[in-house]
Design a protein around this motif. Structure first.
Motif, mmCIF file in Angstrom:
data_model
loop_
_atom_site.group_PDB
_atom_site.id
_atom_site.type_symbol
_atom_site.label_atom_id
_atom_site.label_comp_id
_atom_site.label_asym_id
_atom_site.label_seq_id
_atom_site.Cartn_x
_atom_site.Cartn_y
_atom_site.Cartn_z
ATOM 1 N N ARG A 144 0.828 -1.196 0.000
ATOM 2 C CA ARG A 144 0.000 0.000 0.000
ATOM 3 C C ARG A 144 0.869 1.255 0.000
ATOM 4 O O ARG A 144 1.970 1.262 0.543
ATOM 5 C CB ARG A 144 -0.936 -0.003 1.210
ATOM 6 C CG ARG A 144 -1.993 -1.099 1.143
ATOM 7 C CD ARG A 144 -3.111 -0.826 2.135
ATOM 8 N NE ARG A 144 -2.652 -0.901 3.516
ATOM 9 C CZ ARG A 144 -2.996 -1.873 4.358
ATOM 10 N NH1 ARG A 144 -3.771 -2.853 3.963
ATOM 11 N NH2 ARG A 144 -2.554 -1.859 5.598
ATOM 12 N N GLU A 145 0.351 2.287 -0.604
ATOM 13 C CA GLU A 145 1.131 3.506 -0.845
ATOM 14 C C GLU A 145 1.766 4.064 0.413
ATOM 15 O O GLU A 145 2.905 4.532 0.399
ATOM 16 C CB GLU A 145 0.220 4.553 -1.489
ATOM 17 C CG GLU A 145 0.912 5.852 -1.837
ATOM 18 C CD GLU A 145 -0.047 6.844 -2.457
ATOM 19 O OE1 GLU A 145 0.433 7.839 -3.021
ATOM 20 O OE2 GLU A 145 -1.267 6.619 -2.374
ATOM 21 N N ASP A 146 1.056 4.036 1.546
ATOM 22 C CA ASP A 146 1.583 4.672 2.752
ATOM 23 C C ASP A 146 2.568 3.805 3.511
ATOM 24 O O ASP A 146 3.141 4.241 4.514
ATOM 25 C CB ASP A 146 0.427 5.075 3.674
ATOM 26 C CG ASP A 146 -0.402 3.873 4.134
ATOM 27 O OD1 ASP A 146 -0.209 2.763 3.595
ATOM 28 O OD2 ASP A 146 -1.255 4.053 5.023
ATOM 29 N N THR A 149 6.044 5.365 3.566
ATOM 30 C CA THR A 149 6.064 6.503 4.481
ATOM 31 C C THR A 149 6.218 6.026 5.920
ATOM 32 O O THR A 149 6.970 6.605 6.712
ATOM 33 C CB THR A 149 4.778 7.332 4.340
ATOM 34 O OG1 THR A 149 4.665 7.783 2.988
ATOM 35 C CG2 THR A 149 4.780 8.522 5.273
ATOM 36 N N GLN A 285 -7.309 -0.843 -10.195
ATOM 37 C CA GLN A 285 -6.938 0.032 -11.289
ATOM 38 C C GLN A 285 -7.778 1.310 -11.262
ATOM 39 O O GLN A 285 -7.265 2.426 -11.406
ATOM 40 C CB GLN A 285 -7.145 -0.687 -12.630
ATOM 41 C CG GLN A 285 -6.065 -1.697 -12.974
ATOM 42 C CD GLN A 285 -4.819 -1.033 -13.539
ATOM 43 O OE1 GLN A 285 -4.340 -0.038 -13.030
ATOM 44 N NE2 GLN A 285 -4.291 -1.601 -14.624
ATOM 45 N N GLY A 288 -6.749 3.681 -8.601
ATOM 46 C CA GLY A 288 -5.367 4.145 -8.669
ATOM 47 C C GLY A 288 -4.428 3.460 -7.696
ATOM 48 O O GLY A 288 -3.271 3.894 -7.527
ATOM 49 N N LYS A 289 -4.860 2.366 -7.068
ATOM 50 C CA LYS A 289 -4.033 1.729 -6.049
ATOM 51 C C LYS A 289 -2.860 0.945 -6.640
ATOM 52 O O LYS A 289 -1.807 0.830 -6.010
ATOM 53 C CB LYS A 289 -4.891 0.812 -5.170
ATOM 54 C CG LYS A 289 -5.879 1.585 -4.301
ATOM 55 C CD LYS A 289 -6.663 0.664 -3.387
ATOM 56 C CE LYS A 289 -7.599 1.469 -2.489
ATOM 57 N NZ LYS A 289 -8.387 0.595 -1.580
ATOM 58 N N ALA A 291 -1.296 1.804 -9.489
ATOM 59 C CA ALA A 291 -0.341 2.812 -9.956
ATOM 60 C C ALA A 291 0.451 3.418 -8.802
ATOM 61 O O ALA A 291 1.632 3.744 -8.953
ATOM 62 C CB ALA A 291 -1.078 3.903 -10.722
ATOM 63 N N SER A 292 -0.173 3.571 -7.640
ATOM 64 C CA SER A 292 0.493 4.221 -6.507
ATOM 65 C C SER A 292 1.162 3.234 -5.561
ATOM 66 O O SER A 292 1.824 3.645 -4.599
ATOM 67 C CB SER A 292 -0.526 5.053 -5.710
ATOM 68 O OG SER A 292 -1.532 4.223 -5.150
ATOM 69 N N ALA A 293 1.022 1.928 -5.807
ATOM 70 C CA ALA A 293 1.579 0.926 -4.904
ATOM 71 C C ALA A 293 3.099 0.995 -4.874
ATOM 72 O O ALA A 293 3.756 1.384 -5.841
ATOM 73 C CB ALA A 293 1.129 -0.472 -5.322
ATOM 74 N N VAL A 294 3.665 0.578 -3.756
ATOM 75 C CA VAL A 294 5.106 0.557 -3.558
ATOM 76 C C VAL A 294 5.621 -0.851 -3.825
ATOM 77 O O VAL A 294 5.096 -1.828 -3.280
ATOM 78 C CB VAL A 294 5.454 0.971 -2.108
ATOM 79 C CG1 VAL A 294 6.952 0.848 -1.857
ATOM 80 C CG2 VAL A 294 4.981 2.385 -1.841
#
Length: 303
Positions: A144-146, A149, A285, A288-289, A291-294
């Motif tokens: 997940r993107e965060d 972080t 898709q 946007g998950k 595209a933004s995934a780590v």
């Protein structure tokens, strides 16, 4: 009903090798297996893997496989009853006890599989395709993107890490064990569970050293290969609070329930699984998950 996690990855071609084309590879594999059923099985000496082509995809549709972890004669289960009697389970030639995962590969570099205890991981598929089809592909975990972080906020202030690992995949790098586990111990033990930390009662301003932290992120990169659990605790540099990152819960994934196969009740209905993988892909898709995934390899960028 059977519960499964639907876990997403990124696939990439391997540098210096021909570009990986899942549709071409699947079509060629299906043809080879049709001519010789034994071609579907690969014994690496350490593990036995089989791959079944379910669907050769199109420009917009995924290519679907069934990925099997097979047990050879030395690792087969046996029957037991309450009288204390153990008996072998009979198999005909070319039959194996097996665990299966359903794998969908999209042309855009996305891959997903259903996940449950004991199912084969994608490192088996990449090894099978390399050895049997001379097709080179690398699968990288998506988070997940965060998540990145969260890890960056703990950089340099990791207090402890809990790790559970299964036996190393033959192609996994042994270098990541240099600090955390002696090589000889890693070879002897089929599974390892350990905790590294500064201790609950020691000074609160002591943290794991930089080399150990680098080893932790190296293990995290290869979570698909052999890490079955990983929990990192450290002090958030912004808030000063001790926080926890459970790596496997940070994966880009969802859960689903499936009806049982009419032929094998312990298996989910395959058509439902592939349909759920496609639907989850469409949702991720749209939101946007994906595209933004780590990607897992990006974690070392926290250093």
């Amino acid at each position: 009903m059977l519960k499964r996690k639907l876990v997403f990855h990124r696939w990439v071609s391997v540098g210096g090798r021909p570009a990986f084309d899942p549709r071409d590879v699947a079509a060629r594999l299906r043809s080879r297996v049709a001519a010789d059923g034994d071609f579907a099985v690969f014994d690496s000496g350490d593990a036995v893997t089989a791959v079944e082509v379910v669907q050769v995809g199109s420009e917009g549709d995924p290519t679907n496989f069934k990925l099997y972890a097979l047990r050879n004669a030395d690792n087969r289960p046996f029957k037991w009853d309450s009288t204390g009697s153990a008996r072998p389970i009979s198999f005909r030639p070319h039959e194996y006890p097996a665990d299966v995962s359903h794998v969908s590969i999209w042309p855009d570099g996305t891959c997903a599989q259903d996940y449950a205890k004991e199912v084969p991981r994608l490192s088996r598929l990449s090894l099978f395709l390399r050895r049997k089809m001379n097709a080179h592909v690398k699968f990288d975990a998506l988070y997940r993107e965060d998540m990145l972080t969260k890890l960056k906020s703990l950089q340099g202030q990791i207090r402890s890490v809990e790790v559970a690992m299964t036996k190393r995949h033959p192609d996994s790098s042994g270098g990541v064990f240099g600090t955390l586990i002696p090589e000889t111990f890693g070879e002897r033990a089929p599974s390892v569970r350990f905790t590294l930390g500064m201790g609950r009662y020691g000074p609160r301003n002591r943290y794991l050293d930089g080399e150990t932290e680098e080893q932790i992120f190296s293990l995290a990169e290869q979570a698909d290969d052999f890490v079955s659990n990983m929990i990192i605790r450290g002090r958030n540099s912004s808030t000063g609070r001790v926080e926890t990152v459970n790596l496997l819960q940070e994966r880009l994934q969802t859960e689903a329930n499936f009806s049982r196969s009419s032929d094998v009740p312990s298996l989910p209905n395959a058509a439902e699984v592939f349909r759920a993988l496609e639907q989850s892909y469409q949702v991720f898709q749209r939101d946007g998950k994906i595209a933004s995934a780590v990607q897992g390899q990006q974690m070392r960028g926290t250093k």
